[in-house]
Design a protein around this motif. Structure first.
Motif, PDB file in Angstrom:
ATOM      1  N   ALA A 232      52.219  57.308  59.665  1.00  0.00           N
ATOM      2  CA  ALA A 232      52.083  56.196  58.721  1.00  0.00           C
ATOM      3  C   ALA A 232      50.831  55.389  59.017  1.00  0.00           C
ATOM      4  N   ALA A 233      50.582  55.099  60.291  1.00  0.00           N
ATOM      5  CA  ALA A 233      49.396  54.308  60.653  1.00  0.00           C
ATOM      6  C   ALA A 233      48.115  55.042  60.297  1.00  0.00           C
ATOM      7  N   ALA A 234      48.108  56.360  60.431  1.00  0.00           N
ATOM      8  CA  ALA A 234      46.920  57.138  60.044  1.00  0.00           C
ATOM      9  C   ALA A 234      46.662  57.017  58.550  1.00  0.00           C
TER      10      ALA A 234
ATOM     11  N   ALA B  68      28.832  53.627  66.805  1.00  0.00           N
ATOM     12  CA  ALA B  68      30.214  53.891  66.407  1.00  0.00           C
ATOM     13  C   ALA B  68      30.825  52.604  65.887  1.00  0.00           C
ATOM     14  N   VAL B  69      31.220  52.599  64.615  1.00  0.00           N
ATOM     15  CA  VAL B  69      31.756  51.390  63.993  1.00  0.00           C
ATOM     16  C   VAL B  69      33.178  51.666  63.498  1.00  0.00           C
ATOM     17  N   VAL B  70      33.995  50.616  63.516  1.00  0.00           N
ATOM     18  CA  VAL B  70      35.391  50.712  63.086  1.00  0.00           C
ATOM     19  C   VAL B  70      35.497  50.239  61.650  1.00  0.00           C
ATOM     20  N   THR B  71      36.022  51.107  60.787  1.00  0.00           N
ATOM     21  CA  THR B  71      36.106  50.775  59.361  1.00  0.00           C
ATOM     22  C   THR B  71      37.538  50.700  58.837  1.00  0.00           C
ATOM     23  N   GLY B  72      38.513  51.104  59.640  1.00  0.00           N
ATOM     24  CA  GLY B  72      39.894  51.061  59.184  1.00  0.00           C
ATOM     25  C   GLY B  72      40.857  50.849  60.326  1.00  0.00           C
ATOM     26  N   VAL B  73      41.963  50.172  60.058  1.00  0.00           N
ATOM     27  CA  VAL B  73      42.979  49.871  61.070  1.00  0.00           C
ATOM     28  C   VAL B  73      44.360  50.118  60.481  1.00  0.00           C
ATOM     29  N   GLY B  74      45.232  50.769  61.243  1.00  0.00           N
ATOM     30  CA  GLY B  74      46.631  50.949  60.869  1.00  0.00           C
ATOM     31  C   GLY B  74      47.524  50.586  62.043  1.00  0.00           C
TER      32      GLY B  74
ATOM     33  N   ALA C 229      48.619  51.610  67.395  1.00  0.00           N
ATOM     34  CA  ALA C 229      47.636  51.429  66.326  1.00  0.00           C
ATOM     35  C   ALA C 229      46.704  52.618  66.274  1.00  0.00           C
ATOM     36  N   LEU C 230      46.131  52.846  65.102  1.00  0.00           N
ATOM     37  CA  LEU C 230      45.078  53.842  64.924  1.00  0.00           C
ATOM     38  C   LEU C 230      43.890  53.180  64.245  1.00  0.00           C
ATOM     39  N   LEU C 231      42.703  53.589  64.658  1.00  0.00           N
ATOM     40  CA  LEU C 231      41.452  53.084  64.103  1.00  0.00           C
ATOM     41  C   LEU C 231      40.680  54.233  63.474  1.00  0.00           C
TER      42      LEU C 231
ATOM     43  N   ARG D  90      48.273  66.949  58.738  1.00  0.00           N
ATOM     44  CA  ARG D  90      48.597  66.201  57.521  1.00  0.00           C
ATOM     45  C   ARG D  90      47.365  65.951  56.663  1.00  0.00           C
ATOM     46  N   HIS D  91      46.226  65.689  57.316  1.00  0.00           N
ATOM     47  CA  HIS D  91      45.025  65.319  56.569  1.00  0.00           C
ATOM     48  C   HIS D  91      43.964  66.425  56.559  1.00  0.00           C
ATOM     49  N   GLY D  92      44.296  67.589  57.088  1.00  0.00           N
ATOM     50  CA  GLY D  92      43.343  68.687  57.067  1.00  0.00           C
ATOM     51  C   GLY D  92      42.097  68.415  57.882  1.00  0.00           C
ATOM     52  N   LEU D  93      42.262  67.772  59.033  1.00  0.00           N
ATOM     53  CA  LEU D  93      41.119  67.391  59.872  1.00  0.00           C
ATOM     54  C   LEU D  93      40.879  68.494  60.895  1.00  0.00           C
ATOM     55  N   ARG D  94      39.785  69.210  60.760  1.00  0.00           N
ATOM     56  CA  ARG D  94      39.527  70.375  61.596  1.00  0.00           C
ATOM     57  C   ARG D  94      38.429  70.136  62.612  1.00  0.00           C
TER      58      ARG D  94
END
Length: 436
Positions: A96-98, A22-28, A252-254, A166-170
């Motif tokens: 917003a962070a997402a 599991a790797v982290v590729t984005g941060v908000g 924060a969101l990752l 908001r992002h259509g994540l099912r």
């Protein structure tokens, strides 16, 4: 937490590798001392605090008048007018962070399968301000004026729901309610779902916004909030003058992905990986049994297959309450030895963010690894008596950070610890690095 190794996966070159990492590729980030990751990180390294006298409402009649407010967040510019009547401030921060975390990762949810991307967040307080406003309408003008959105906007699970809509994540969605420890538990479960193949990517983290009259009143009975009226002396973990903490808002969101997914889509970069986690629960008060924090730390190190000597920094829970600080210092000394590892608490610049606190600590730890620097603990000057720790004070400490331990304790006895490690590519994988 026990993690079951998933099936072997293919690297970017098609070769078989070990179980998916599991790797982290984005941060908000949305925090009292910075909106957006870059602004927050610059403020943290400069020790610029977001803790001050409360401004959003008149707190002069309350015993507590200091906190970490997010004052410059322009929700009307960042979110649609349709969303604003539906959401509390904490959810607006999370949405917003997402957006920012997905953009940072360069991840378009449409590029994955319908059920491949999930949302796992932590929530402790819920939409306090939204709930207060609607209760005022109920008692002031009658039930017909109460918003229909009250049915969910106050709920601690609402951030997970609104982000997924908001992002259509099912894919898999859930919320963790172990207070300050919740975001670490959410990240660990995210890693498990990635390893077992349930998800290919997820948004994980946490947000809270408990600073409004109702939110402040419900925090007072716990007796843990600092009553200092000096923002610079209100939150002093591990200090001889420690007398409680300042509450804050944000988090924060990752974006966390399976390593093979990130490489296959040629992700812009990888901040680090989730290497190990464990959680424990303290015995009931008066039982005579010791706190269980050290057990959580050892469990996280064991799952990460990392020796204590290989941890380069600990991001402490740092409650700012003398007996709890002594317990944490004793646990660190028990596992690592007295003053054997640098310890920091950059949350002294934001206040404790409840469900958002450990999420922000994870983001900060990943930035520390990226830039080889440990941010300082603000405010603390005179170390409290008890087990010695190497607390980073004053200035950032430049040093390679390969492995970071984040520790969090939630109200009621929750303990959680997570090991984040610098990403090192497999010999079968093409290098993916993020520029500083």
């Amino acid at each position: 937490m026990t993690v079951t190794a998933g099936p072997a996966v293919e690297g970017a070159d098609g070769r078989r590798t070990g179980p998916a990492r599991a790797v982290v590729t984005g941060v908000g980030v949305v925090a009292p001392n910075g909106i957006g990751t870059a602004e927050f990180w610059a403020a943290t390294l400069a020790a610029r605090s977001g803790i001050g006298l409360l401004q959003r409402f008149d707190a002069s009649a309350y015993p507590v008048c200091v906190g970490g407010e997010v004052l410059d967040f322009d929700d009307a510019a960042l979110l649609s007018q349709r969303l604003l009547p539906q959401t509390d401030r904490m959810t607006r921060y999370a949405l917003a962070a997402a957006d920012w975390a997905l953009a940072d990762a360069g991840l378009d949810p449409a590029g994955l399968g319908e059920y491949d991307l999930g949302v796992l967040t932590a929530g402790a307080c819920g939409g306090f301000e939204f709930g207060q406003r609607e209760l005022q309408k109920l008692w002031g003008t009658g039930p017909e004026r109460v918003s229909s959105y009250q049915s969910f906007a106050w709920f601690y699970a609402v951030n997970t729901g609104q982000i997924s809509i908001r992002h259509g994540l099912r894919g898999h969605t859930s919320v963790f309610v172990s207070e300050q420890a919740g975001a670490l538990d959410a990240a660990a479960d995210t890693a498990r779902l990635l390893r077992t193949g349930t998800l290919r990517a997820a948004l994980t983290g946490g947000f809270d916004a408990p600073l409004c009259p109702w939110g402040l009143v419900v925090q007072l009975p716990g007796g843990l909030l600092s009553t200092s009226r000096d923002p610079e002396r209100a939150y002093l973990p591990f200090d001889a003058d420690a007398a409680g903490y300042a509450a804050g808002e944000g988090g924060a969101l990752l974006v966390v992905e399976r390593e093979d997914t990130a490489l296959r889509r040629n992700a812009a970069g990888i901040y680090g990986r989730i290497a190990g986690h464990a959680s424990t629960f303290d015995p009931r008060p008066g039982s005579g049994r010791p706190p269980a924090l050290a057990g959580a730390i050892r469990g996280a190190l064991r799952e990460a297959r990392t020796d204590p000597a290989d941890i380069d920094v600990v991001f402490a829970d740092a409650l700012g309450v003398p007996d709890r600080d002594r317990e944490e210092a004793a646990a660190l000394a028990e596992v690592f030895g007295p003053a054997a590892v640098p310890v920091t608490a950059p949350k002294t610049l934001t206040g404790r963010l409840y469900a958002g606190g450990a999420a922000l600590d994870m983001a900060t730890a990943l930035l520390s690894m990226r830039d080889s620097v440990i941010p300082p603990t603000a405010g603390t000057r005179a170390p409290a008596p008890g087990p010695g720790i190497d607390l980073v004070l004053g200035e950032p400490r430049e040093t390679p950070v390969r492995n970071a331990l984040v520790v969090a304790r939630g109200a009621g006895g929750f303990n959680s610890a997570i090991v984040l490690s610098r990403y090192v590519r497999s010999p079968h994988h093409r290098a993916v690095t993020r520029p500083a």
